[in-house]
Design an enzyme around this catalytic site. Structure first.
Site, PDB file in Angstrom:
ATOM      1  N   HIS A  38      31.735 137.212 115.542  1.00 14.91           N
ATOM      2  CA  HIS A  38      30.895 136.679 114.463  1.00 14.91           C
ATOM      3  C   HIS A  38      29.806 137.740 114.234  1.00 14.91           C
ATOM      4  O   HIS A  38      28.658 137.563 114.605  1.00 14.91           O
ATOM      5  CB  HIS A  38      30.294 135.342 114.911  1.00 14.91           C
ATOM      6  N   ARG A  75      35.257 132.802 106.678  1.00 17.00           N
ATOM      7  CA  ARG A  75      35.355 132.260 108.043  1.00 17.00           C
ATOM      8  C   ARG A  75      36.740 131.647 108.198  1.00 17.00           C
ATOM      9  O   ARG A  75      37.212 130.915 107.325  1.00 17.00           O
ATOM     10  CB  ARG A  75      34.288 131.199 108.285  1.00 17.00           C
ATOM     11  N   LYS A 132      49.189 124.165 100.600  1.00 17.10           N
ATOM     12  CA  LYS A 132      50.542 124.232 100.022  1.00 17.10           C
ATOM     13  C   LYS A 132      51.377 125.332 100.665  1.00 17.10           C
ATOM     14  O   LYS A 132      52.528 125.528 100.310  1.00 17.10           O
ATOM     15  CB  LYS A 132      50.444 124.500  98.516  1.00 17.10           C
ATOM     16  N   ARG A 140      24.939 127.019 108.584  1.00 13.40           N
ATOM     17  CA  ARG A 140      24.070 128.193 108.471  1.00 13.40           C
ATOM     18  C   ARG A 140      24.730 129.390 107.783  1.00 13.40           C
ATOM     19  O   ARG A 140      24.160 129.988 106.874  1.00 13.40           O
ATOM     20  CB  ARG A 140      23.618 128.671 109.878  1.00 13.40           C
ATOM     21  N   THR A 141      25.902 129.755 108.255  1.00 15.21           N
ATOM     22  CA  THR A 141      26.482 131.020 107.786  1.00 15.21           C
ATOM     23  C   THR A 141      26.812 130.951 106.300  1.00 15.21           C
ATOM     24  O   THR A 141      26.463 131.848 105.530  1.00 15.21           O
ATOM     25  CB  THR A 141      27.732 131.370 108.614  1.00 15.21           C
TER      26      THR A 141
END
Ligand code: CP
Length: 305
Positions: A135, A107, A86, A56-57
């Site tokens: 959030h 995120r 890396k 969704r986000t």
């Protein structure tokens, strides 16, 4: 060289009643007049940098950017396919992406990741979920959905249920609800998934009444909102087998009024039975769709100052 200060969306702490209302009015206008906004971000580039899974986000932010005329560059699984593998630091990645994009939607699994990114970024950082912390953009769309159904936040009775310990969406939501008067929040969870004390203290400081519960029958029939969440199994170190799952089905919903709306940030696993999806009070898909409109408003705000 002095670095300009970007407008970031890091935490719900940065919102007031006034700034929420500004955001919601802009969202209302975007819904009413989509053509007016279709080229607003023409020529801008939005980067979505996701170190944790999302449906969704990420997609709603990308849809929001496209609907405003921006282009999108994306790393959907940065933990495994970006140069983080890396050993590149988050700070260096942000410094580099600063040269590629006009805003970064990120995120990450670390609670302080959005602050760290913002501390080195010359373009706006939008926190799309930071570990088990916050959030904020989810809570903004949750509030917008509640406003659509209830009109006002003052005096609401809201139950938050499920994983209150690691569920970052409830953390952000209780902070926003606490901006309003005479709000009562009921916290229904297993004892291993209780709301962290810092959020309980926050509510107390804001005169928001908090009532911990252990059964659905502890909740009043005239609740305004039930905000249910899944157990964040990916953030549990052990003890999953000991945790009681609270499942909302038709029988549970029958104890509440016709005006008690059921929200969930999704994804749901088994904590809401699909048998109740056609209940008009079950508005979690409508809620998810509001994500595009709220995120359009947020991108418009941070990119067109
Ligand atoms: N609600 C939410 O954050 O969903 P995603 O994990 O799919 O983005």
């Amino acid at each position: 060289m002095t670095r300009k200060t970007p407008k970031n969306i890091i935490s719900t702490d940065q919102f007031s009643r006034e700034s929420l209302e500004d955001l919601f009015l802009l969202t209302d206008d975007i819904i009413a007049n989509p053509a007016k906004y279709a080229k607003m971000l023409d020529g801008k580039i939005v980067s979505t940098l996701f170190y944790e899974p999302s449906t969704r986000t990420r997609l709603s932010f990308e849809s929001a950017a496209c609907r405003l005329g921006a282009s999108v560059i994306s790393t959907e699984n940065a933990r495994e396919v970006s140069s983080a593998v890396k050993g590149e630091t988050l700070q260096d990645t942000i410094r580099v992406v600063n040269g590629y994009a006009d805003a970064i939607v990120m995120r990450h699994s670390d609670v302080d990741s959005a602050e760290i990114a913002a501390s080195v970024s010359s373009v706006p950082i939008l926190n799309a979920g930071a570990g088990s912390g916050e959030h904020p953009t989810q809570a903004l769309l949750d509030m917008y959905t509640i406003r659509q159904k209830k009109g006002d936040f003052n005096g609401l009775k809201v139950a938050i249920s499920g994983d209150l310990l690691k569920g970052r969406t409830v953390h952000s939501l209780v902070k926003l609800l606490s901006l309003y008067d005479s709000v009562t929040i009921y916290g229904l969870s297993h004892k291993l998934l209780k709301l962290p004390q810092s959020y309980v203290d926050f509510m107390k400081e804001h005169d928001t009444k908090y009532i911990p519960c252990s059964e659905f029958t502890d909740l009043p029939a005239d609740l305004d909102i039930i905000y249910h969440t899944r157990t964040q199994l990916e953030r549990l170190e052990s003890g999953a087998e000991k945790i009681k799952e609270y499942i909302i089905d038709k029988k549970v919903m029958s104890q509440f009024s016709p005006e008690t709306y059921l929200l969930h940030p999704l994804p749901r696993i088994k904590e809401i039975a699909p048998e109740g999806d056609d209940d008009p009070r079950a508005i979690y898909f409508e809620q998810a769709h509001n994500g595009v409109k709220i995120r359009m408003a947020l991108l418009a705000q941070v990119l067109t100052r």
